[in-house]
Design an enzyme around this catalytic site. Structure first.
Site, PDB file in Angstrom:
ATOM      1  N   ILE A 186       0.712  -1.272  -0.265  1.00  0.00           N
ATOM      2  CA  ILE A 186      -0.194   0.150   0.265  1.00  0.00           C
ATOM      3  C   ILE A 186       0.780   1.467  -0.044  1.00  0.00           C
ATOM      4  CG2 ILE A 186      -2.595  -1.366   0.877  1.00  0.00           C
ATOM      5  CD1 ILE A 186      -0.972   0.469   3.979  1.00  0.00           C
ATOM      6  N   GLY A 187       1.580   0.817   0.125  1.00  0.00           N
ATOM      7  CA  GLY A 187       3.137   2.198  -0.401  1.00  0.00           C
ATOM      8  C   GLY A 187       4.446   1.804  -0.493  1.00  0.00           C
ATOM      9  N   ASP A 243       9.425  15.273  11.207  1.00  0.00           N
ATOM     10  CA  ASP A 243       9.700  15.315  10.068  1.00  0.00           C
ATOM     11  C   ASP A 243       7.747  15.330   9.246  1.00  0.00           C
ATOM     12  OD1 ASP A 243       9.956  14.964   6.879  1.00  0.00           O
ATOM     13  OD2 ASP A 243       9.953  12.784   7.335  1.00  0.00           O
ATOM     14  N   LYS A 286       5.394  -2.619   7.814  1.00  0.00           N
ATOM     15  CA  LYS A 286       6.381  -1.937   6.900  1.00  0.00           C
ATOM     16  C   LYS A 286       7.884  -2.392   7.180  1.00  0.00           C
ATOM     17  CE  LYS A 286       9.064   2.888   7.660  1.00  0.00           C
ATOM     18  NZ  LYS A 286       9.812   4.571   8.384  1.00  0.00           N
ATOM     19  N   SER A 323      11.870   5.118  -0.198  1.00  0.00           N
ATOM     20  CA  SER A 323      13.061   4.687   0.261  1.00  0.00           C
ATOM     21  C   SER A 323      13.742   3.381   1.424  1.00  0.00           C
ATOM     22  CB  SER A 323      14.211   6.016   0.039  1.00  0.00           C
ATOM     23  OG  SER A 323      14.128   6.608   1.275  1.00  0.00           O
ATOM     24  N   PHE A 324      13.073   3.367   1.963  1.00  0.00           N
ATOM     25  CA  PHE A 324      13.326   2.483   2.922  1.00  0.00           C
ATOM     26  C   PHE A 324      13.153   1.116   2.760  1.00  0.00           C
ATOM     27  CE2 PHE A 324       8.620   3.834   3.380  1.00  0.00           C
ATOM     28  CZ  PHE A 324       8.707   2.984   3.637  1.00  0.00           C
ATOM     29  N   GLY A 325      11.502   0.697   1.645  1.00  0.00           N
ATOM     30  CA  GLY A 325      10.911  -0.285   1.433  1.00  0.00           C
ATOM     31  C   GLY A 325       9.749   0.229   1.027  1.00  0.00           C
ATOM     32  N   VAL A 369       5.759  -0.569   2.398  1.00  0.00           N
ATOM     33  CA  VAL A 369       4.226  -0.572   3.716  1.00  0.00           C
ATOM     34  C   VAL A 369       3.325  -2.162   2.967  1.00  0.00           C
ATOM     35  CG1 VAL A 369       2.915   0.558   4.705  1.00  0.00           C
ATOM     36  CG2 VAL A 369       5.077   1.559   4.940  1.00  0.00           C
TER      37      VAL A 369
END
Length: 649
Positions: A34-35, A151, A57, A38-40, A42
Site C-alpha cells: 500500500i506504500g 518530519d 513496514k 526509499s526505506f522499502g 508498507v
C-alpha cells in the site's frame, strides 16, 4: 548501542529485546503493498492469531550502509516503544527475517496527502482544522516528553477508519530536546533546523513550523517554494520572510494560526500546547467532518481504481489482438489521460525527506506525489483475469471486480465473452473473504507511481548517500584535525598555565606590595591625622591653661586686695582706738565752750541797743574772736568725727 556493531546482530540483550523471535511469514497473511519509499515498502496484512488488520513496514538492512540502516531501525523501534497516545501510530512489534525488519503497526487508510491526490483540490477549512487539531494533540504529547518528530508533513499525518488523526514515520524523530541535527524534508524544514548545520540548537517548535507549512500544503495542494530546487528552497527558508496563505478565501482565524506557526524567530513561535487553545482548532465543526471526508475519498478511490481497471483490461485485450504497436499507442493515450487527470503536484515525495542527511519515507504513505510532469503510466502490467490481480514491478494490488461496483450490464459490456472456470471462482471467493476488511484512500496508480519514482530516484539517493559518506569522511577528517588542534591547544594551555602561574605569582607579589603601600599610606595618613588631633588638643589645653592662669591670678589679686583692705581697715580701727583720751575731753570742752558762747551771744544781742560803750565794742570784738575760734574748733571736731565715722565704716 555502538555504531560499529554488525547489522542484525542480537548479541546485545538490550537490542535483542526490541525484536520478536517468531517468523513473521507465519504470523501475517494476505500482504498487499500500500506504500513504497526509499526505506522499502508498507503492506496491508492480517494477523493470523487475532485476524486483526495491521500495517507492516519492511525495512532492509543489507547492502550498502547496512550498519547505518540497522541503527536507524533500532532508533525507530526504540522511539515507537516509548510513545503511546491516541494521536500517534500504535506500535505492535518488530520481527526480523532475511536481513529485513518487519515493523508492525496499526493499519491506517492513508495520509492527508492522499486526500489531496485523490480529490485533486484543496481541503475545506473545517477539514484542515480537524486534521491540524489531531496532529497538535499528538505533537503536544511528544513535546511534553522532550521528543521531536522533525518530519511533520501531510504525508506523515495518517487517518483511520473512525476518523482519527495519527502521527507516523518516526524515523527522523529525536529522543532528546534540544537537538542540533540537520534532519527533515526540505520544504517543511524550520529555519533553525537549517541553521543548525553550522551552529545552534532547536526544540519542539520546529514541528510547529512544519505544521504551519502542512496547513499551507493542505490549503494549496503543495508547500511553499515547491517549484524550486530543494537546496534553493533551504536557502530561501533560512533567509527570506515567512510564507503565508495566498488565497483570500480563508478565514482570519486560519490565517492567524498559520502566521503564528510560521514565526521566524523560535522564541516568538507558540508551543503546541498554546496552539491547542487557538480559535482555529477550537471553533465548532461537525464531529463527522473527517469521517465524511474519508467516505468521499474511499468512493472516489473506488471509481478511480475501477476506471484504471477498465483501461488496463482494454489495453491488454487490444495487445492480444493488435500487437505491440497498438499497445504503445494506447499507453500514450493513457499517459495523456493520466497527466490530464493528475494535474499539478500536491507535494514532494517522502523519498526527499532527509533524516541525518539521508533519505527517508513515511511509514504508510508517501507525502505527495511525483514531479509535475509525472503521468499515470501503467506499463509492464500483467493481469490474471481469474482473480483480477494487477501485478506491477513486483507489487501486488488486488482490485475488486467490476460487478461489485457496477451493474451487470456494464460488466457485460466490458467482458462480453470471458470464460469462467470453477477453480477461478473458488479463488474469487477466497479473495473476497480476505478483502472484507481491506479499505484504503490510496489509489492503485499512486502505489505504482511511488514504485516507479523510487526506481527513478535511486540515482538521487545514491548521490545523497555518497554525500552522506563524504560528509562522514569530512567529519572524520575534521575530528582528526580537531584532535590535533586539541593536542596543540593542550600544549599551549600548559605553557599558558605556566605563564599564568608566573603571572599570578607576580600579580600576587604586586598585590602584596600594593597592599603594603596602601597600608603604609593609610598609616601615614592616620599618623598625620592623629598628630593634628594631638596638636589641636595641646593648643586647646594651652589656651585653657592660660585662661585658667589669668582667672586664677585675677581671683588671687582680688582676694589680695580684699584682704589688704580688711587689714588696712583693721589697722585704722586700731589706730582710732589708740588715740589719746584727752582728745575726747578736749572735744567735750570745745563743745561746752561752743554751747556757752552761743548762749552768751544770744544774751548780748538783746542788750546791743541799750549799751554801745567802748567796753561793749571790745567785748564784741573779743566775742567775735571767740566765735571764730569756736568755729575752727568746731571744724576740727567735725573732721575728727568724720574720721571716726570713716573708721567705723
Amino acid at each position: 548501542m555502538p555504531s560499529t556493531s554488525r547489522a542484525g546482530s542480537l548479541k546485545d540483550p538490550e537490542i535483542a529485546e526490541l525484536f520478536f523471535r517468531d517468523d513473521p511469514e507465519k504470523l501475517f497473511s494476505d500482504l498487499r503493498e500500500i506504500g513504497h519509499g526509499s526505506f522499502g515498502a508498507v503492506y496491508f496484512a492480517h494477523d493470523v492469531r487475532t485476524n486483526e488488520v495491521v500495517a507492516i513496514k519492511k525495512m532492509s538492512y543489507s547492502g550498502k550502509q547496512s550498519n547505518e540502516k540497522w541503527q536507524d531501525i533500532i532508533k525507530e523501534v526504540k522511539f515507537l516503544q516509548r510513545i503511546q497516545h491516541p494521536n500517534s501510530i500504535e506500535y505492535k512489534g518488530c520481527y526480523l527475517r532475511e536481513h529485513t525488519a518487519w515493523l508492525v503497526m496499526e493499519y491506517c487508510l492513508g495520509s492527508a496527502s492522499d486526500l489531496l491526490e485523490v480529490h485533486k483540490k484543496p481541503l475545506q477549512e473545517n477539514e484542515i482544522a480537524a486534521i491540524t487539531h489531531g496532529a497538535l494533540q499528538g505533537l503536544g504529547y511528544l513535546h511534553s516528553h522532550n521528543l521531536i518528530h522533525r518530519d511533520i508533513k501531510a504525508g506523515n499525518i495518517l487517518l483511520t477508519e473512525p476518523g482519527q488523526v495519527k502521527l507516523a514515520d518516526f524515523g527522523s524523530a529525536s529522543i532528546a530536546s534540544p537537538a542540533n541535527s540537520f534532519v527533515g524534508t526540505p520544504y517543511w524544514m524550520a529555519p533553525e533546523v537549517i541553521l543548525a548545520m553550522d551552529e545552534g540548537q532547536y526544540d519542539g517548535k520546529v514541528d510547529v513550523w512544519s505544521l504551519g507549512i502542512t496547513c499551507i500544503e493542505l490549503a494549496e495542494r503543495k508547500p511553499p517554494l515547491f517549484n524550486m530546487n530543494a537546496m534553493s528552497a533551504l536557502y530561501h527558508i533560512a533567509q527570506n520572510e515567512s510564507p503565508t496563505l495566498q488565497s483570500s478565501e480563508w478565514s482570519d482565524y486560519f490565517r492567524n494560526f498559520v502566521d503564528s506557526c510560521l514565526q521566524k524567530i523560535p522564541q516568538d513561535r507558540p508551543t503546541s500546547d498554546e496552539l491547542l487553545k487557538h480559535m482555529f482548532v477550537l471553533r465548532e465543526r461537525p464531529e463527522t467532518v473527517l469521517i465524511d471526508l474519508i467516505q468521499r475519498t474511499k468512493d472516489a478511490v473506488r471509481e478511480l481504481d475501477n476506471l484504471q481497471y477498465r483501461k488496463m483490461k482494454k489495453l491488454l485485450f487490444q495487445e492480444a489482438h493488435n500487437g505491440p504497436a497498438v499497445e504503445t499507442q494506447e499507453e500514450e493515450e493513457d499517459q495523456e489521460h493520466g497527466v490530464g487527470r493528475t494535474g499539478t503536484v500536491n507535494s514532494i515525495g517522502s523519498n526527499q525527506s532527509i533524516p541525518s542527511m539521508s533519505i527517508s519515507a513515511s511509514s504508510q504513505s508517501s507525502s505527495v506525489n511525483s514531479l509535475p510532469d509525472a503521468s499515470d503510466d501503467k506499463s509492464e502490467f500483467d493481469m490474471m483475469e481469474g482473480d483480477h490481480t494487477v501485478m506491477s514491478n513486483s507489487s501486488v494490488i488486488h482490485l475488486k471486480p467490476e460487478e461489485e461496483n457496477f451493474p451487470e450490464e456494464s460488466e457485460s459490456r466490458t467482458r462480453p465473452s470471458e470464460p469462467q472456470s470453477p477453480p477461478q471462482v473458488s479463488r474469487h471467493k477466497s479473495h473476497y473473504r480476505n478483502r472484507e476488511h481491506f479499505a484504503t484512500i490510496r489509489t492503485a496508480s499512486l502505489v505504482t507511481r511511488q514504485i516507479q519514482e523510487h526506481e527513478q530516484d535511486s540515482e538521487l539517493r545514491e548521490q545523497m548517500s555518497g554525500y552522506k559518506r563524504m560528509r562522514r569522511q569530512h567529519q572524520k577528517q575534521l575530528m582528526a584535525l580537531e584532535n590535533k588542534l586539541k593536542a596543540e591547544m593542550d600544549e599551549h594551555r600548559l605553557r599558558l598555565d605556566k605563564d599564568l602561574e608566573t603571572q599570578q605569582e607576580l600579580n600576587k607579589r604586586q598585590t602584596q606590595k600594593d597592599l603594603e603601600h596602601a597600608m603604609l599610606l593609610r598609616q601615614h595618613e592616620s599618623m598625620q591625622e592623629l598628630e593634628f588631633r594631638h596638636l589641636n588638643t595641646i593648643q586647646r589645653m594651652r589656651c585653657e591653661l592660660i585662661k585658667l592662669q589669668h582667672q586664677t591670678e585675677l581671683t588671687n589679686q582680688l582676694e589680695y586686695n580684699k584682704r589688704r583692705e580688711r587689714e588696712l581697715r583693721r589697722k585704722h580701727v586700731m589706730e582710732v582706738r589708740q588715740q589719746p583720751k584727752s582728745l575726747k575731753s578736749k572735744e567735750l570742752q570745745i563743745k561746752k565752750q561752743f554751747q556757752d558762747t552761743c548762749k552768751k551771744g544770744v544774751s548780748r544781742g538783746s542788750t546791743m541797743g541799750v549799751r554801745n560803750s567802748p567796753q561793749a565794742l571790745r567785748r564784741t570784738a573779743s566775742g567775735g574772736r571767740t566765735e571764730q575760734g569756736m568755729s575752727r574748733s568746731t571744724s576740727v571736731t567735725s573732721q575728727i568725727s568724720n574720721g571716726s565715722h570713716m573708721s567705723y565704716t
